[in-house]
Design a protein around this motif. Structure first.
Motif, mmCIF file in Angstrom:
data_model
loop_
_atom_site.group_PDB
_atom_site.id
_atom_site.type_symbol
_atom_site.label_atom_id
_atom_site.label_comp_id
_atom_site.label_asym_id
_atom_site.label_seq_id
_atom_site.Cartn_x
_atom_site.Cartn_y
_atom_site.Cartn_z
ATOM 1 N N LYS A 613 0.810 -1.213 0.000
ATOM 2 C CA LYS A 613 0.000 0.000 0.000
ATOM 3 C C LYS A 613 0.852 1.276 0.000
ATOM 4 C CE LYS A 613 -3.885 -2.134 2.396
ATOM 5 N NZ LYS A 613 -4.770 -2.093 3.591
ATOM 6 N N CYS A 614 2.172 1.137 0.205
ATOM 7 C CA CYS A 614 3.039 2.308 0.172
ATOM 8 C C CYS A 614 3.357 2.663 -1.266
ATOM 9 C CB CYS A 614 4.334 2.030 0.927
ATOM 10 S SG CYS A 614 4.102 1.796 2.700
ATOM 11 N N SER A 615 3.389 3.957 -1.538
ATOM 12 C CA SER A 615 3.675 4.422 -2.897
ATOM 13 C C SER A 615 4.832 5.411 -2.941
ATOM 14 C CB SER A 615 2.416 5.068 -3.509
ATOM 15 O OG SER A 615 1.986 6.162 -2.684
ATOM 16 N N GLU A 616 5.136 6.067 -1.853
ATOM 17 C CA GLU A 616 6.222 7.047 -1.823
ATOM 18 C C GLU A 616 7.492 6.417 -1.242
ATOM 19 O OE1 GLU A 616 6.049 9.975 -3.112
ATOM 20 O OE2 GLU A 616 3.904 9.923 -3.595
ATOM 21 N N LEU A 617 8.632 6.920 -1.763
ATOM 22 C CA LEU A 617 9.910 6.396 -1.283
ATOM 23 C C LEU A 617 10.115 6.716 0.199
ATOM 24 C CD1 LEU A 617 12.605 5.018 -1.929
ATOM 25 C CD2 LEU A 617 13.499 7.257 -2.618
ATOM 26 N N ASP A 618 9.667 7.895 0.611
ATOM 27 C CA ASP A 618 9.809 8.269 2.024
ATOM 28 C C ASP A 618 8.999 7.353 2.928
ATOM 29 O OD1 ASP A 618 11.486 10.298 1.285
ATOM 30 O OD2 ASP A 618 9.903 11.832 1.258
ATOM 31 N N ASP A 619 7.864 6.893 2.417
ATOM 32 C CA ASP A 619 7.067 5.968 3.219
ATOM 33 C C ASP A 619 7.802 4.662 3.442
ATOM 34 O OD1 ASP A 619 5.127 7.891 3.268
ATOM 35 O OD2 ASP A 619 3.972 7.019 1.599
ATOM 36 N N PHE A 620 8.478 4.168 2.384
ATOM 37 C CA PHE A 620 9.254 2.941 2.532
ATOM 38 C C PHE A 620 10.406 3.133 3.519
ATOM 39 C CE2 PHE A 620 7.174 2.229 -1.559
ATOM 40 C CZ PHE A 620 6.728 0.929 -1.409
ATOM 41 N N LYS A 621 11.090 4.294 3.403
ATOM 42 C CA LYS A 621 12.199 4.552 4.330
ATOM 43 C C LYS A 621 11.699 4.638 5.766
ATOM 44 C CE LYS A 621 15.157 6.955 1.016
ATOM 45 N NZ LYS A 621 15.862 8.227 0.702
ATOM 46 N N PHE A 622 10.562 5.303 5.941
ATOM 47 C CA PHE A 622 10.007 5.408 7.302
ATOM 48 C C PHE A 622 9.633 4.032 7.836
ATOM 49 C CE2 PHE A 622 6.518 5.896 10.281
ATOM 50 C CZ PHE A 622 6.996 6.875 11.133
ATOM 51 N N PHE A 623 9.088 3.172 6.969
ATOM 52 C CA PHE A 623 8.652 1.841 7.398
ATOM 53 C C PHE A 623 9.827 1.020 7.917
ATOM 54 C CE2 PHE A 623 7.693 -2.620 6.748
ATOM 55 C CZ PHE A 623 6.418 -2.730 7.306
ATOM 56 N N PHE A 624 10.985 1.106 7.258
ATOM 57 C CA PHE A 624 12.115 0.261 7.628
ATOM 58 C C PHE A 624 13.028 0.923 8.674
ATOM 59 C CE2 PHE A 624 10.944 -1.554 3.507
ATOM 60 C CZ PHE A 624 10.886 -2.896 3.844
ATOM 61 N N HIS A 625 12.606 2.051 9.201
ATOM 62 C CA HIS A 625 13.357 2.692 10.276
ATOM 63 C C HIS A 625 12.517 2.893 11.530
ATOM 64 C CE1 HIS A 625 17.218 3.655 8.367
ATOM 65 N NE2 HIS A 625 16.536 3.829 7.229
ATOM 66 N N HIS A 626 11.320 2.345 11.571
ATOM 67 C CA HIS A 626 10.462 2.487 12.735
ATOM 68 C C HIS A 626 9.768 1.165 13.013
ATOM 69 C CE1 HIS A 626 11.036 6.682 11.519
ATOM 70 N NE2 HIS A 626 10.747 7.000 12.781
ATOM 71 N N ARG A 627 9.288 1.038 14.245
ATOM 72 C CA ARG A 627 8.618 -0.193 14.648
ATOM 73 C C ARG A 627 7.269 -0.319 13.962
ATOM 74 N NH1 ARG A 627 9.766 0.065 21.208
ATOM 75 N NH2 ARG A 627 12.050 -0.074 21.057
ATOM 76 N N ASN A 628 6.950 -1.606 13.621
ATOM 77 C CA ASN A 628 5.714 -1.885 12.913
ATOM 78 C C ASN A 628 4.992 -3.049 13.602
ATOM 79 O OD1 ASN A 628 6.286 -0.068 10.515
ATOM 80 N ND2 ASN A 628 8.068 -1.423 10.444
ATOM 81 N N ALA A 629 3.725 -3.154 13.307
ATOM 82 C CA ALA A 629 2.900 -4.206 13.920
ATOM 83 C C ALA A 629 3.134 -5.525 13.181
ATOM 84 C CB ALA A 629 1.430 -3.812 13.876
ATOM 85 N N VAL A 630 4.235 -6.182 13.553
ATOM 86 C CA VAL A 630 4.610 -7.445 12.926
ATOM 87 C C VAL A 630 4.704 -8.510 14.009
ATOM 88 C CG1 VAL A 630 6.346 -8.645 11.553
ATOM 89 C CG2 VAL A 630 5.837 -6.246 11.097
ATOM 90 N N ASN A 631 4.132 -9.655 13.750
ATOM 91 C CA ASN A 631 4.199 -10.771 14.681
ATOM 92 C C ASN A 631 5.562 -11.430 14.551
ATOM 93 O OD1 ASN A 631 3.821 -12.961 16.319
ATOM 94 N ND2 ASN A 631 1.846 -13.542 15.433
ATOM 95 N N MET A 632 6.366 -11.341 15.648
ATOM 96 C CA MET A 632 7.731 -11.849 15.565
ATOM 97 C C MET A 632 7.756 -13.362 15.420
ATOM 98 S SD MET A 632 10.617 -10.563 15.344
ATOM 99 C CE MET A 632 11.794 -11.673 14.590
ATOM 100 N N LYS A 633 6.848 -14.046 16.057
ATOM 101 C CA LYS A 633 6.816 -15.502 15.904
ATOM 102 C C LYS A 633 6.491 -15.907 14.470
ATOM 103 C CE LYS A 633 5.639 -16.501 20.706
ATOM 104 N NZ LYS A 633 4.692 -17.183 21.635
ATOM 105 N N GLN A 634 5.623 -15.129 13.814
ATOM 106 C CA GLN A 634 5.319 -15.408 12.414
ATOM 107 C C GLN A 634 6.533 -15.161 11.537
ATOM 108 O OE1 GLN A 634 2.477 -16.718 11.416
ATOM 109 N NE2 GLN A 634 3.108 -16.821 9.269
ATOM 110 N N VAL A 635 7.301 -14.095 11.879
ATOM 111 C CA VAL A 635 8.514 -13.815 11.107
ATOM 112 C C VAL A 635 9.517 -14.956 11.274
ATOM 113 C CG1 VAL A 635 10.465 -12.250 10.898
ATOM 114 C CG2 VAL A 635 8.189 -11.322 11.232
ATOM 115 N N LEU A 636 9.698 -15.451 12.499
ATOM 116 C CA LEU A 636 10.627 -16.554 12.721
ATOM 117 C C LEU A 636 10.159 -17.829 12.011
ATOM 118 C CD1 LEU A 636 11.479 -15.980 16.488
ATOM 119 C CD2 LEU A 636 12.941 -15.538 14.522
ATOM 120 N N LYS A 637 8.867 -18.061 12.084
ATOM 121 C CA LYS A 637 8.336 -19.246 11.387
ATOM 122 C C LYS A 637 8.579 -19.153 9.884
ATOM 123 C CE LYS A 637 4.076 -21.952 10.963
ATOM 124 N NZ LYS A 637 2.622 -22.023 11.335
ATOM 125 N N GLU A 638 8.368 -17.958 9.335
ATOM 126 C CA GLU A 638 8.612 -17.759 7.908
ATOM 127 C C GLU A 638 10.106 -17.887 7.597
ATOM 128 O OE1 GLU A 638 7.692 -17.048 3.921
ATOM 129 O OE2 GLU A 638 6.402 -17.537 5.637
#
Length: 1059
Positions: A613-638
């Motif tokens: 859903k991100c379209s701007e480059l700044d949005d992508f940079k902000f996403f990868f430099h701030h905390r997000n609602a990600v399930n860590m157990k799901q990330v480890l499982k993946e």
């Protein structure tokens, strides 16, 4: 430094940090005194116990009133945290919650307090006597309390009693305590028996045998940190060293002869001895604690309290400070570093460097290899005594310091993470950290790296402590390999690990170095650019597993430098919480180094929805430099799924090497980076640093010059201000002086006016006295003239009397002379009395003297004339005529004398105002001269005999003493003088009139003269004797008068001129 807490509840311990004395190591002396109710002196409150926290620089102390203080030496503060109202008998820290501590009170209860919240957590009862020892398990979940009759085991989770040790009544209990880092409880009894109990089963594990011979009478015990040795001491100077592994007595240590009784034993921790404590503190009955080396049996140093003996001692966990409670109720803090500088120093390096002329190679000697293997074997044996050392590579991978990697992976897959309590221990074992003390110390000793000098500006941290630790770790990395001094993202990469291992710098450094060497493979080959090869692997895996997401990122211009590199360079610390980050790294460190790259791919795939859903480059940079609602157990499982599902040609596991631990002794060489670029950057940075230093130096010089100029301007302005103030003050004081002078002049005027008034009053009084005296003198003169007139009339009447009554008249005259003599004396005394009243002016005194002399002379002359009346009767008319002319002449002279005396009085008044004594004397001489002239005239006119009388008087004044001696001769001379006087009178009858004039021209004729001459001839001889007596009396009177005049003080000499 002495500190008196008094009634203060909090404050600073010191205003200036004290330096420990090199003689006795004393840093601080703490006491508490309060004002006494019944006396003016203060009363000392005794401290009972003290105990260190797990933090090496914080300890608590309690007094006999129940006040509990906490002292923080690192933060320089103290605080009253509780008032229990009961004496404190024991303390204990190291609970599960670090801020809580246990305290035993005098009412036999055990209480738990929170040091931060200053509140009571729990209250436990069960003992029937005072608790004298508290021991806490290394986990902080259990505590053992010991009193005289029993021991209780407490569960600190529920604060309930878990077990009670029952003992025989005839056997007393000395002490019960946990062995450090062990589940064993040691109990010691008064019959010298020592038992070891298992915490879980509460069964007896073993018993130490009683030494043969005389009973040692144990009273105190101490165990090493590795729980392998136990030292016991008691009512002797012998210490018994037990090996708990073999349950045997291995050594008996004899203390000096001064030691008769051992009161307390405590090991001094040493962080470089791996728990094998060798320095033992022995507190004896003389109040001195001696520290000895148990291996060498050598006395290292001792501590003693000033003024009183030591009652109990507690030693910090880091071994830097010793707190002693003295018998006089004070708390004294000693510095171990000041007492023994060799303690807590790292051991010498195991690796020896062999240097040649051209090349230096680092070789491990055979002996060092043997020692390294021996230390590793000891570490494995302490962790699991039954585990055997494997020889093959597979068994070494599965057995990591006593930990089974297969079981650890099973725990990790089952729970997703390791237990928080053992996480750091597991990480250390997984990474096989070598703990190269000497190599790390050598890197740290090089100091801060120039690249990290501005770390606080590049990577600001709120905690200064963490900033210093981070700077120290990064500087050590930069000294190890120059590439780490040029990497910009290294602070954000290392900070999570520094925060986690902030209390163990060596482990933190080796952990980061192991991660950079293994999980950072090929990261620095394209420096200073991001690792293109690593990012390419991540992009290939993302293209294989989620091509749509990759196409979306490509369409939006998002490269792997945006969606993958920020995750790697910050090791996911910016996008994950602390718990999620720890969970991730539990899995990363337990798997192949490729797991980190696969985790970055898995994070992108699990975040596919927001990224699509991100379209701007700044949005992508902000996403990868701030905390997000990600399930860590799901990330480890993946991540685990991608590790298995990724094809071999795309899998980074084929490119990255297996995990390789750091070498022991020295760290490996790390040079997998473009050296010329790094060297160029180092040179450029050094050049820039030199330019900055030059600029800063010039700026500093400029600022110094500017500062000096400003300072000089300020000094000049201040000088001008001071001068202005001085001028103002001078003007003010000048005005004050003028005012004071005006006041003084006014006062002088008033004083002069008052003096003038006083002088005028004095002059008025003097003038009034003078006028009164003149009036009195006038009256006296009038009385004298009247008397003379009466006398003349009487004498005229007497001349008519008959010759028969001549003798009677002579007798009457004699009586009158006597009466006149007495009157004269009374008058003289009266004159002297009047003179004494007006002694203020000497001129008046001289004037009165002159007048008295004149009166005396006049009276004497009158007496002589009266005495000579009989002679004048013989001379008849001639003598009568001469007498009448003499009286008239005397009256005229007396009148002239009055005028002269008035003139002299006026002149004397003028001389008195000028105050000239010389003028007074001159006036006195003039007056005397006038009186002498008057006297000469009288003598010339009356009779030549008066000349002889005057000569006799002058001769008598000049030879007073001689006349006194020759009184008889004077009598004869007076008789001859009288005869001569008669002859002179007879001769005067025959001489012609003086100057051709006769007295008859002025006086009427006297018919009775002839008759008087006849009667006088008959009775002349009859009067001779009486005349002689009268002359003697007159002479003595004149002599006394002259003596009194000579005794009078002359007036003061005045040199000024007169008008």
């Amino acid at each position: 430094m002495d500190i008196d807490l008094a009634d203060k509840a909090r404050g600073k311990i010191w205003h200036r940090k004290p330096n420990a004395s090199k003689d006795d190591g004393l840093m601080l002396k703490i006491k508490r005194s309060v004002a006494s109710t019944f006396s003016s002196s203060s009363r000392v409150i005794y401290f009972m116990k003290a105990c260190f926290d797990s933090d090496c620089d914080r300890f608590v102390a309690g007094d006999h009133q129940g006040h509990i203080y906490i002292f923080d030496l690192s933060k320089n503060k103290f605080q009253l945290i509780q008032k229990t109202g009961q004496p404190c008998t024991a303390f204990a820290f190291n609970l599960l919650r670090k801020n809580e501590f246990l305290v035993a009170l005098g009412d036999y209860s055990l209480q738990c307090f929170d040091a931060e919240k200053e509140e009571l957590v729990a209250w436990m009862k069960g003992h029937e006597s005072a608790i004298h020892n508290i021991s806490v398990h290394s986990s902080g979940r259990y505590a053992v309390t010991t009193s005289a009759e029993t021991t209780h085991l407490w569960d600190l989770d529920s604060f309930q009693q878990k077990h009670k040790l029952n003992i025989k009544e005839d056997v007393g209990l000395l002490q019960a305590f946990f062995l450090p880092n062990s589940d064993t409880i040691i109990t010691c009894f008064r019959d010298d028996t020592i038992f070891a109990w298992d915490l879980e089963s509460m069964s007896c594990s073993y018993q130490l045998p009683i030494p043969p011979g005389k009973s040692p009478q144990y009273r105190t015990f101490a165990a090493t940190r590795d729980a392998r040795y136990l030292v016991a001491g008691g009512k002797s100077r012998f210490l018994h060293l037990w090996s708990l592994d073999s349950c045997k007595l291995i050594r008996v240590i004899e203390m000096p002869t001064k030691v008769k009784l051992v009161k307390q034993l405590a090991f001094l921790p040493d962080s470089y001895q791996l728990g094998v404590n060798q320095v033992l503190g022995v507190l004896s009955q003389d109040g001195i604690m001696r520290f000895i080396n148990t291996d060498l049996c050598k006395l290292l140093f001792d501590i003693s309290a000033t003024g009183a003996g030591i009652k109990s001692v507690t030693i910090g966990a880091g071994g830097r400070h010793i707190v002693a409670v003295t018998e006089d109720g004070n708390v004294q803090v000693f510095s171990v570093q000041a007492l023994a500088a060799d303690i807590n120093k790292p051991p010498p390096p195991l690796m020896k460097v062999v240097t040649g002329n051209t090349l230096s190679d680092t070789l491990s000697t055979e002996s060092s290899m043997h020692r390294t293997k021996a230390l590793a074997a000891q570490s494995l044996a302490r962790t699991n005594s039954k585990a055997a050392t494997a020889d093959t590579d597979d068994k070494e991978n599965s057995e990591l310091g006593g930990l089974n990697k297969v079981k650890l992976l099973g725990i990790l897959k089952g729970y997703g993470e390791y237990p928080a309590k053992y996480r750091m221990f597991i990480w250390r074992k997984l990474l096989l950290l070598p703990e190269n003390f000497s190599a790390y110390a050598a890197l740290v000793d090089k100091g801060a790296h120039p690249a990290q000098s501005k770390l606080h500006e590049i990577y600001p941290i709120k905690s200064r402590k963490l900033l210093r630790i981070l700077q120290r770790i990064l500087s050590a990395l930069a000294h190890w390999s120059p590439i780490f001094g040029e990497i910009q993202y290294l602070p954000s990469f290392a900070f999570p690990f520094v925060k986690l291992f902030q209390n163990n710098h060596l482990v933190c450094f080796e952990l980061i170095a192991s991660i950079l060497v293994n999980w950072g493979q090929h990261w620095f080959e394209y420096f200073p650019n991001p690792p293109i090869n690593i990012l390419g692997m991540i992009e290939n895996m993302l293209a294989h597993h989620d091509p749509q997401l990759l196409q979306h990122l490509v369409r939006k211009g998002v490269t792997s430098e945006v969606y993958a590199w920020p995750l790697l360079e910050t090791v996911f610390s910016e996008v994950l919480t602390q718990e999620e980050w720890l969970m991730l790294w539990d899995n990363v460190l337990s798997n192949h180094p490729a797991f980190l790259l696969v985790a970055a791919v898995a994070y992108n795939i699990c975040s596919r929805g927001p990224l699509m859903k991100c379209s701007e480059l700044d949005d992508f940079k902000f996403f990868f430099h701030h905390r997000n609602a990600v399930n860590m157990k799901q990330v480890l499982k993946e991540t685990y799924r991608l590790m298995e599902a990724t094809p071999a040609d795309l899998h980074p596991q084929n490119t990255l090497k297996e995990f390789t631990p750091l070498t022991k002794g020295n760290y490996p060489v790390f040079n997998k980076f473009p050296k010329f670029i790094v060297d160029y950057q180092v040179q450029e940075r050094e050049r820039i640093r030199q330019e900055e230093l030059d600029y800063l130096r010039q700026k500093r010089v400029t600022l110094d010059v500017q500062k000096e100029t400003i300072q000089k301007q300020q000094e000049e302005e201040q000088w001008y201000r001071q001068q202005q103030l001085l001028l103002e003050a001078e003007e003010k004081r000048r005005r004050m002086i003028h005012e004071e002078e005006a006041k003084l002049a006014e006062q002088r005027k008033r004083v002069l006016a008052m003096n003038r008034e006083v002088k005028m009053k004095e002059l008025t009084l003097l003038e009034a006295g003078r006028r009164k005296f003149l009036s009195f003198q006038k009256e006296q003169r009038e009385v004298e003239l009247k008397r003379l007139d009466d006398e003349l009339q009487r004498k005229a009447l007497q001349r008519d009397q008959e010759t028969e009554v001549a003798i009677q008249e002579a007798e009457i005259k004699n009586m009158e002379l006597q009466l006149q003599k007495k009157l004269f004396e009374q008058e003289l005394y009266r004159e002297f009395a009047a003179q004494s009243q007006v002694l203020r002016t000497e001129q008046d005194m001289h004037r009165k003297q002159t007048e008295l002399e004149d009166r005396l002379r006049s009276r004497l002359e009158g007496a002589e004339r009266d005495r000579e009346l009989d002679a004048r009767k013989r001379m008849e008319q001639t003598l009568a005529s001469a007498a009448q002319h003499n009286i008239d002449m005397w009256a005229h002279k007396e009148l002239d004398h009055k005028h002269r005396m008035s003139e002299l009085d006026r002149e004397a008044d003028t001389l008195k105002l000028a105050g000239l004594t010389s003028q007074n004397r001159a006036l006195e001489g003039e007056v005397y001269g006038l009186m002498n002239n008057l006297h000469l005239q009288k003598e010339t006119e009356t009779a030549a005999g008066y000349d002889e009388i005057a000569a006799a008087r002058i001769h008598g004044e000049g030879s007073k003493d001689r006349r006194m001696k020759t009184a008889e001769e004077e009598l004869l001379e007076g008789r001859h003088h009288t005869l001569d006087l008669v002859d002179v009178v007879e001769d005067a009858e025959q001489r012609p009139r003086i100057a051709g004039h006769s007295y008859n021209e002025f006086l009427p004729p006297d018919s009775s003269l002839e008759a008087s001459r006849v009667s006088f001839e008959r009775n002349r001889r009859a009067f001779d004797d009486k005349e002689i007596a009268l002359l003697n009396e007159v002479r003595s009177l004149r002599q006394r008068l002259a003596t009194e005049n000579r005794n009078k003080r002359p007036p003061p000499l005045i040199t000024g001129g007169a008008d």
